[in-house]
Design an enzyme around this catalytic site. Structure first.
Site, PDB file in Angstrom:
ATOM      1  N   TYR A 155     -24.166  34.157  -8.742  1.00 14.31           N
ATOM      2  CA  TYR A 155     -24.345  32.827  -9.342  1.00 14.31           C
ATOM      3  C   TYR A 155     -23.050  32.424 -10.063  1.00 14.31           C
ATOM      4  CZ  TYR A 155     -25.568  29.319 -12.787  1.00 14.31           C
ATOM      5  OH  TYR A 155     -25.552  28.188 -13.572  1.00 14.31           O
ATOM      6  N   ARG A 302     -31.539  44.111 -17.411  1.00 13.65           N
ATOM      7  CA  ARG A 302     -31.537  43.260 -16.221  1.00 13.65           C
ATOM      8  C   ARG A 302     -30.115  43.281 -15.669  1.00 13.65           C
ATOM      9  NH1 ARG A 302     -33.102  36.989 -17.117  1.00 13.65           N
ATOM     10  NH2 ARG A 302     -31.060  36.962 -18.078  1.00 13.65           N
TER      11      ARG A 302
HETATM   12  N1  UDP Z   1     -34.323  38.136 -21.560  1.00 12.95           N
HETATM   13  C1  UDP Z   1     -35.257  39.134 -21.824  1.00 12.95           C
HETATM   14  N2  UDP Z   1     -36.477  39.028 -21.251  1.00 12.95           N
HETATM   15  C2  UDP Z   1     -36.832  38.010 -20.431  1.00 12.95           C
HETATM   16  C3  UDP Z   1     -35.886  36.997 -20.170  1.00 12.95           C
HETATM   17  C4  UDP Z   1     -34.643  37.093 -20.746  1.00 12.95           C
HETATM   18  O1  UDP Z   1     -34.984  40.076 -22.556  1.00 12.95           O
HETATM   19  O2  UDP Z   1     -37.970  38.017 -19.922  1.00 12.95           O
HETATM   20  C5  UDP Z   1     -32.991  38.218 -22.156  1.00 12.95           C
HETATM   21  C6  UDP Z   1     -31.874  38.308 -21.135  1.00 12.95           C
HETATM   22  O3  UDP Z   1     -31.623  39.634 -20.791  1.00 12.95           O
HETATM   23  C7  UDP Z   1     -30.707  37.675 -21.912  1.00 12.95           C
HETATM   24  C8  UDP Z   1     -31.382  36.673 -22.850  1.00 12.95           C
HETATM   25  O4  UDP Z   1     -32.761  37.050 -22.888  1.00 12.95           O
HETATM   26  O5  UDP Z   1     -30.061  38.633 -22.691  1.00 12.95           O
HETATM   27  C9  UDP Z   1     -31.297  35.252 -22.336  1.00 12.95           C
HETATM   28  O6  UDP Z   1     -31.698  35.238 -20.983  1.00 12.95           O
HETATM   29  P1  UDP Z   1     -31.952  33.918 -20.174  1.00 12.95           P
HETATM   30  O7  UDP Z   1     -32.470  34.316 -18.826  1.00 12.95           O
HETATM   31  O8  UDP Z   1     -32.773  32.991 -20.976  1.00 12.95           O
HETATM   32  O9  UDP Z   1     -30.517  33.256 -20.043  1.00 12.95           O
HETATM   33  P2  UDP Z   1     -29.123  33.829 -19.447  1.00 12.95           P
HETATM   34  O10 UDP Z   1     -28.422  34.452 -20.629  1.00 12.95           O
HETATM   35  O11 UDP Z   1     -29.441  34.787 -18.378  1.00 12.95           O
HETATM   36  O12 UDP Z   1     -28.430  32.608 -18.978  1.00 12.95           O
END
Ligand code: UDP
Length: 347
Positions: A155, A302
């Site tokens: 991405y 993740r």
């Molecule tokens: N996150 C989490 N659990 C979830 C979704 C997100 O712990 O179910 C964490 C993710 O690992 C990141 C933060 O929350 O550190 C923000 O994630 P999000 O997907 O909202 O945005 P990104 O940072 O990926 O753009």
């Protein structure tokens, strides 16, 4: 002045459409509705809507020439390009999908714009929606625009490549562009008639709401062994209306550029609040704002998540005069929650 907004039926796009209207622009939304919501555009924003694809060069060229019925009264004078897939996890599982949709289709769109500009006295500029995911693991936090870009997921690379096209096309064809690298878009318009509505949802704040509403049993916190104070990832959450405002400023910046035939470098801006919150802190804040307890458990990391992403948005302030209006995460969460309740019929 008409502005073509690709992906205007999506989250950040729809808020930008509303901001454009407020500033007396005429936004025209182009969206293929893979993830966008037509009703938001036609019933809540009340602006012209075209269902179509950014890679349809006939469609784009006709739109730019003003041949489309919807736009014949006023010519398109600028483009804001949001249309893209934005699921990091999916991009790792299926990079071809991301490169085809985000990169190849954007290339087609840019080619249409360059062709139009070549044959026209008018010169259409473009504002491009990019991401802090293009930095990968930043060398220095807060992250300024000169940080080396080394994405860690397809991405991020897909956005990086389009940034590169804009650089090359500015140099060779004089295409004028502004690139915004967003940090974590959050919140909703305070009217709570537009907001975040992804399917599937992968973002932290709406997922916490899903746990509160019972749609989801438990929130998984992705890793608590990162090198941060509480071990969970830190992100910079920025109100979607603040992002929307930046686009108006970006457009005006481009309209004020002198017509150069060649050698235009995209002007790049990070957009964030300059403050970071860990996943656990966000959970606490949501609990505080909603008055609800949140059920969560620690899960494994993740893939593709850098530990800390915090923006330095000094450049946007210095050059565009942009500054977030919603600096408090509590208010961002409050707006998001109000929208979530309305959208899910929760009293
Ligand atoms: N996150 C989490 N659990 C979830 C979704 C997100 O712990 O179910 C964490 C993710 O690992 C990141 C933060 O929350 O550190 C923000 O994630 P999000 O997907 O909202 O945005 P990104 O940072 O990926 O753009």
């Amino acid at each position: 002045m008409s502005i073509l907004v690709t992906g205007g039926a999506g989250y950040i796009g729809s808020h930008t459409v509303r901001a454009l209207k407020k500033k007396n622009f005429n936004p025209i939304v182009l969206d293929n509705l893979v993830y966008g919501h037509e009703k938001i555009v036609t019933e809540r924003l009340n602006v012209p809507f075209i269902e179509g694809d950014i890679s349809d060069q006939n469609l784009i060229s006709n739109l730019l020439k003003g041949n489309n019925l919807l736009t014949k009264e006023s010519k398109i004078e600028g483009i804001i390009h949001f249309a893209a897939y934005a699921y990091v996890g999916e991009s790792i599982k299926n990079p071809i999908k991301y490169y085809k949709n985000n990169v190849e289709k954007s290339l087609n769109l840019l080619e249409s714009i360059v062709q139009f500009n070549k044959n026209s006295a008018q010169f259409i500029p473009i504002v491009f929606s990019s991401t802090c995911a293009t930095y990968g693991y930043p060398q220095k936090v807060p992250i300024s625009e000169d940080n080396i870009q080394n994405p860690i997921n397809p991405y991020g690379w897909s956005k990086f490549f389009v940034e590169r096209f804009l650089k090359d096309f500015g140099e060779s064809y004089g295409l004028k562009s502004v690139i915004f690298r967003y940090f974590n878009a959050a919140g909703a318009d305070p009217s709570s008639d537009i907001g975040e509505d992804h399917n599937p949802e992968t973002h932290l704040i709406p997922l916490i709401f899903d746990v509160i509403s019972g749609k989801k049993e438990i929130l998984e916190v992705f890793g608590d062994d990162y090198p941060t104070l509480d071990g969970t990832c830190i992100r910079d959450y920025i109100h979607v209306n603040d992002l929307a405002d930046a686009h108006i400023k970006g457009l005006n910046f481009l309209f004020n550029q002198k017509n150069k035939l060649k050698g235009f470098s995209p002007e790049i801006f990070n957009l964030g609040n300059g403050k970071g919150f860990s996943v656990k802190e966000v959970i606490e804040k949501v609990s505080l704002v909603t008055g609800k307890k949140i059920n969560y458990k620690i899960a494994k990391r993740r893939e593709g998540d850098p530990p800390v992403l915090i923006s330095s948005s000094d450049k946007a302030f210095d050059i565009l005069g942009w500054e977030p209006r919603y600096k408090e995460i509590e208010l961002i969460i409050e707006h998001a929650w109000k929208w979530y309740c309305r959208n899910n019929s929760i009293n």
